[in-house]
Design a protein around this motif. Structure first.
Motif, PDB file in Angstrom:
ATOM      1  N   PRO A  63       0.789  -1.231   0.000  1.00 19.78           N
ATOM      2  CA  PRO A  63       0.000   0.000   0.000  1.00 19.78           C
ATOM      3  C   PRO A  63       0.824   1.285   0.000  1.00 19.78           C
ATOM      4  O   PRO A  63       0.361   2.321  -0.467  1.00 19.78           O
ATOM      5  CB  PRO A  63      -0.854  -0.097   1.261  1.00 19.78           C
ATOM      6  N   ALA A  64       2.061   1.223   0.478  1.00 17.97           N
ATOM      7  CA  ALA A  64       2.884   2.433   0.537  1.00 17.97           C
ATOM      8  C   ALA A  64       3.847   2.566  -0.635  1.00 17.97           C
ATOM      9  O   ALA A  64       4.156   3.677  -1.050  1.00 17.97           O
ATOM     10  CB  ALA A  64       3.676   2.454   1.841  1.00 17.97           C
ATOM     11  N   ARG A  65       4.325   1.447  -1.186  1.00 21.64           N
ATOM     12  CA  ARG A  65       5.369   1.524  -2.207  1.00 21.64           C
ATOM     13  C   ARG A  65       5.022   0.868  -3.532  1.00 21.64           C
ATOM     14  O   ARG A  65       5.772   0.987  -4.494  1.00 21.64           O
ATOM     15  CB  ARG A  65       6.660   0.912  -1.668  1.00 21.64           C
ATOM     16  N   GLY A  66       3.914   0.167  -3.599  1.00 18.71           N
ATOM     17  CA  GLY A  66       3.536  -0.502  -4.842  1.00 18.71           C
ATOM     18  C   GLY A  66       3.068   0.483  -5.901  1.00 18.71           C
ATOM     19  O   GLY A  66       2.356   1.443  -5.603  1.00 18.71           O
ATOM     20  N   ASP A  67       3.470   0.245  -7.140  1.00 18.23           N
ATOM     21  CA  ASP A  67       3.087   1.148  -8.228  1.00 18.23           C
ATOM     22  C   ASP A  67       1.584   1.163  -8.478  1.00 18.23           C
ATOM     23  O   ASP A  67       0.994   2.222  -8.683  1.00 18.23           O
ATOM     24  CB  ASP A  67       3.810   0.777  -9.527  1.00 18.23           C
ATOM     25  N   LEU A  68       0.959  -0.001  -8.477  1.00 20.27           N
ATOM     26  CA  LEU A  68      -0.478  -0.047  -8.750  1.00 20.27           C
ATOM     27  C   LEU A  68      -1.281   0.685  -7.670  1.00 20.27           C
ATOM     28  O   LEU A  68      -2.152   1.497  -8.001  1.00 20.27           O
ATOM     29  CB  LEU A  68      -0.935  -1.493  -8.922  1.00 20.27           C
ATOM     30  N   PRO A  69      -0.996   0.472  -6.369  1.00 20.79           N
ATOM     31  CA  PRO A  69      -1.698   1.273  -5.360  1.00 20.79           C
ATOM     32  C   PRO A  69      -1.423   2.775  -5.493  1.00 20.79           C
ATOM     33  O   PRO A  69      -2.315   3.599  -5.296  1.00 20.79           O
ATOM     34  CB  PRO A  69      -1.171   0.737  -4.027  1.00 20.79           C
ATOM     35  N   PHE A  70      -0.196   3.122  -5.878  1.00 19.32           N
ATOM     36  CA  PHE A  70       0.119   4.537  -6.065  1.00 19.32           C
ATOM     37  C   PHE A  70      -0.716   5.133  -7.196  1.00 19.32           C
ATOM     38  O   PHE A  70      -1.290   6.208  -7.062  1.00 19.32           O
ATOM     39  CB  PHE A  70       1.611   4.726  -6.370  1.00 19.32           C
TER      40      PHE A  70
END
Length: 96
Positions: A63-70
């Motif tokens: 949730p903090a570093r994943g590209d898709l969540p970003f």
């Protein structure tokens, strides 16, 4: 990823380019057999036409570093929205 704001210019687009990019990404997913959630990287050529670069059929969901969540957050969606879409896609695929 800690210094992305200095190195990457993210912009949301809402025009014919967005439609072309979305269509290309969906076509790539279908051609490669990606299911439920994937990240398709595109880049525009000199004439502004999107071109496929690479597919990540199992993108990171941190949730903090994943590209898709970003990307989801950047577009105004929550992490829960993203996970819900992925789970809903799998449910539909299995007929649940």
């Amino acid at each position: 990823k800690d210094d992305w704001q200095r190195r990457i210019d993210y912009r949301l687009i809402d025009d014919g380019l967005a439609s072309a990019a979305g269509g290309l990404a969906l076509s790539v997913c279908a051609a490669l057999g990606c299911r439920d959630g994937a990240r398709i990287d595109l880049r525009c050529d000199a004439s502004g036409r999107p071109s496929f670069m690479e597919a990540n059929p199992l993108p990171g969901l941190d949730p903090a570093r994943g590209d898709l969540p970003f990307i989801a957050r950047f577009a105004g969606h929550t992490y829960g929205d993203l996970l819900g879409w992925i789970v809903d896609s799998a449910r539909q695929r299995y007929g649940l």
